[in-house]
Design a protein around this motif. Structure first.
Motif, PDB file in Angstrom:
ATOM      1  N   PHE A  47      36.969  22.960-118.991  1.00 54.85           N
ATOM      2  CA  PHE A  47      35.596  23.337-119.340  1.00 54.85           C
ATOM      3  C   PHE A  47      34.716  22.090-119.440  1.00 54.85           C
ATOM      4  O   PHE A  47      35.060  21.124-120.129  1.00 54.85           O
ATOM      5  N   GLN A  48      33.593  22.117-118.729  1.00 50.48           N
ATOM      6  CA  GLN A  48      32.608  21.040-118.786  1.00 50.48           C
ATOM      7  C   GLN A  48      31.383  21.561-119.525  1.00 50.48           C
ATOM      8  O   GLN A  48      30.659  22.412-119.023  1.00 50.48           O
ATOM      9  N   SER A  49      31.180  21.055-120.718  1.00 56.64           N
ATOM     10  CA  SER A  49      30.115  21.594-121.572  1.00 56.64           C
ATOM     11  C   SER A  49      28.736  21.213-121.042  1.00 56.64           C
ATOM     12  O   SER A  49      28.471  20.035-120.774  1.00 56.64           O
ATOM     13  N   PRO A  50      27.846  22.199-120.927  1.00 54.51           N
ATOM     14  CA  PRO A  50      26.485  21.897-120.463  1.00 54.51           C
ATOM     15  C   PRO A  50      25.617  21.295-121.560  1.00 54.51           C
ATOM     16  O   PRO A  50      24.577  20.698-121.279  1.00 54.51           O
ATOM     17  N   ILE A  51      26.028  21.472-122.817  1.00 49.61           N
ATOM     18  CA  ILE A  51      25.297  20.902-123.951  1.00 49.61           C
ATOM     19  C   ILE A  51      26.310  20.261-124.891  1.00 49.61           C
ATOM     20  O   ILE A  51      27.518  20.255-124.605  1.00 49.61           O
ATOM     21  N   GLU A  52      25.841  19.750-125.991  1.00 49.39           N
ATOM     22  CA  GLU A  52      26.742  19.142-126.962  1.00 49.39           C
ATOM     23  C   GLU A  52      27.832  20.134-127.352  1.00 49.39           C
ATOM     24  O   GLU A  52      27.572  21.270-127.742  1.00 49.39           O
ATOM     25  N   LEU A  53      29.086  19.692-127.229  1.00 46.71           N
ATOM     26  CA  LEU A  53      30.225  20.581-127.436  1.00 46.71           C
ATOM     27  C   LEU A  53      30.260  21.131-128.858  1.00 46.71           C
ATOM     28  O   LEU A  53      30.610  22.303-129.072  1.00 46.71           O
ATOM     29  N   ASN A  54      29.918  20.321-129.822  1.00 43.07           N
ATOM     30  CA  ASN A  54      29.975  20.785-131.212  1.00 43.07           C
ATOM     31  C   ASN A  54      29.046  21.974-131.449  1.00 43.07           C
ATOM     32  O   ASN A  54      29.327  22.835-132.297  1.00 43.07           O
ATOM     33  N   ILE A  55      27.951  22.026-130.705  1.00 41.79           N
ATOM     34  CA  ILE A  55      27.032  23.163-130.838  1.00 41.79           C
ATOM     35  C   ILE A  55      27.709  24.437-130.353  1.00 41.79           C
ATOM     36  O   ILE A  55      27.607  25.503-130.986  1.00 41.79           O
ATOM     37  N   LEU A  56      28.427  24.326-129.228  1.00 42.51           N
ATOM     38  CA  LEU A  56      29.119  25.498-128.699  1.00 42.51           C
ATOM     39  C   LEU A  56      30.250  25.931-129.622  1.00 42.51           C
ATOM     40  O   LEU A  56      30.499  27.127-129.813  1.00 42.51           O
ATOM     41  N   LEU A  57      30.953  24.952-130.185  1.00 43.85           N
ATOM     42  CA  LEU A  57      32.084  25.286-131.051  1.00 43.85           C
ATOM     43  C   LEU A  57      31.641  25.944-132.351  1.00 43.85           C
ATOM     44  O   LEU A  57      32.465  26.554-133.053  1.00 43.85           O
ATOM     45  N   PHE A  62      33.296  31.714-129.016  1.00 37.15           N
ATOM     46  CA  PHE A  62      33.614  30.683-128.010  1.00 37.15           C
ATOM     47  C   PHE A  62      34.765  29.802-128.486  1.00 37.15           C
ATOM     48  O   PHE A  62      35.691  29.492-127.719  1.00 37.15           O
ATOM     49  N   ALA A  63      34.732  29.388-129.747  1.00 42.04           N
ATOM     50  CA  ALA A  63      35.763  28.499-130.279  1.00 42.04           C
ATOM     51  C   ALA A  63      37.142  29.131-130.206  1.00 42.04           C
ATOM     52  O   ALA A  63      38.151  28.440-130.004  1.00 42.04           O
ATOM     53  N   SER A  64      37.221  30.451-130.331  1.00 43.97           N
ATOM     54  CA  SER A  64      38.516  31.126-130.282  1.00 43.97           C
ATOM     55  C   SER A  64      39.056  31.247-128.861  1.00 43.97           C
ATOM     56  O   SER A  64      40.241  31.509-128.668  1.00 43.97           O
ATOM     57  N   ARG A  65      38.200  31.060-127.870  1.00 49.06           N
ATOM     58  CA  ARG A  65      38.603  31.232-126.478  1.00 49.06           C
ATOM     59  C   ARG A  65      39.045  29.920-125.808  1.00 49.06           C
ATOM     60  O   ARG A  65      39.572  29.960-124.698  1.00 49.06           O
ATOM     61  N   VAL A  66      38.807  28.802-126.448  1.00 46.82           N
ATOM     62  CA  VAL A  66      39.114  27.516-125.819  1.00 46.82           C
ATOM     63  C   VAL A  66      40.063  26.707-126.691  1.00 46.82           C
ATOM     64  O   VAL A  66      40.203  26.958-127.892  1.00 46.82           O
TER      65      VAL A  66
END
Length: 365
Positions: A47-57, A62-66
């Motif tokens: 996975f290549q995050s389009p934005i800051e990863l911590n925001i997605l996590l 989303f956090a449960s899927r990666v």
């Protein structure tokens, strides 16, 4: 604005609204509304995050899927996909989707040069991994000494040894276990009587204490060479040329006896030594040849004189016997006449009748 988005089985979509992640969508057809936008990701790829990863996590779905893998500066992480080695992960942060590919990760600590037991040896053979290791091969007839940052650490047996390629300095010095031969060729020396010559000398040795030989000596072979060279020079200088030539076979043993203790202190065992060649200068060869010829002539003259003396003594003894025994004298006389007669083919006799009587008198007492 309404959009219809189709997500395939190996894909996942992140729905953003006003730059924030609002939900994750899976396989199927989905509708988006208004300012919502969708970014589709291939879940078989990292996975290549389009934005800051911590925001997605921060989004629990989303956090449960990666799976997030953090690799520190002094670590390597080996990634396995479906049970097979795939990549080497260096320092950084990596994100992988969970539900499509079966990922496994093995962490290696690079702060220690030694490779832990949880790292399979087969893994180290991959080209991607070799750049991170240092490899040393020790032959079956050798032993190795491991030096870490210049300090001796331990002795290594024959085989292939690998260590992590970190900032620590590693050196492996090897020593041959077999018996070896050291040659001192064409050494120019002076004898006690100042005769200049060149000697070729050899010594057989075995390294028996590798730690002592390597750690306590800068170059044990060179030091052994100097030791034997000085011993040869000392022994040669104590002998005249004739003595040296006569003791050529035993001189090596004497030198060996005088150096075995010093070699043992270096971790080396000496087993045999000897002089291979003694080379004389051209003028010295001529002199030696003249001496040899003179000696042989003197020996020949002595033998001839002994034979002449023995022959004369034999004649004297024979004369004494014949003087005392007339019959023996006549026999000897007849022996010589017989020898003379053997060389005569015919005899012509002329003269008066007295000649026959005279011949008879030869054989009459």
């Amino acid at each position: 604005m309404i959009q219809n988005i189709k997500i395939k089985a190996h894909q996942a979509g992140l729905v953003f609204k006003n730059g924030s992640l609002v939900r994750v969508i899976d396989q199927g057809k989905h509708w988006t509304w208004g300012s919502e936008s969708v970014i589709v990701f291939d879940k078989t790829q990292p996975f290549q995050s389009p934005i800051e990863l911590n925001i997605l996590l921060a989004n629990a779905d989303f956090a449960s899927r990666v799976q997030v893998v953090n690799v520190s500066d002094n670590e390597l992480v080996f990634q396995y996909v479906n049970g097979n080695f795939s990549e080497v992960l260096t320092a950084g942060r990596y994100v992988f989707w969970k539900d499509v590919m079966a990922y496994q990760f093995v962490t290696a600590d690079l702060s220690d040069i030694n490779i832990a037991d949880n790292i399979p040896k087969t893994l180290l053979e991959f080209q991607k991994v070799r750049a991170f290791t240092r490899r040393f091969n020790i032959a079956a007839n050798e032993t190795g000494l491991l030096f870490v940052d210049g300090k001796f650490t331990r002795q290594l047996a024959a085989g292939t040894w690998q260590f992590w390629n970190n900032s620590t300095t590693i050196e492996v010095k090897t020593a041959d276990l077999r018996k070896q031969q050291l040659e001192i060729t064409g050494q120019e020396l002076l004898t006690k009587d100042k005769a200049a010559l060149r000697i070729s000398f050899y010594v057989w040795f075995t390294v028996v204490d590798f730690v002592k030989a390597i750690t306590q000596n800068k170059d044990y072979e060179k030091q052994l060479y100097v030791l034997m060279q000085l011993a040869l020079r000392e022994s040669t200088g104590a002998l005249a040329l004739d003595e040296l030539l006569s003791k050529k076979e035993s001189l090596g043993k004497e030198i060996l006896e005088g150096t075995v203790a010093k070699a043992k202190a270096m971790g080396i065992e000496l087993s045999e030594a000897g002089i291979r060649d003694v080379i004389l200068p051209g003028d010295m060869k001529d002199i030696m040849n003249q001496v040899l010829v003179a000696e042989k002539k003197a020996q020949a003259n002595s033998i001839m004189r002994r034979e002449e003396t023995a022959s004369t003594r034999s004649l004297l003894n024979t004369a004494k016997l014949m003087e005392d025994n007339a019959m023996l004298f006549k026999l000897k006389e007849m022996e010589y006449v017989e020898k003379i007669a053997e060389k005569i083919n015919t005899i012509s006799v002329s003269g008066s009748g007295q000649l026959v009587d005279q011949l008879k008198q030869i054989f009459v007492k």
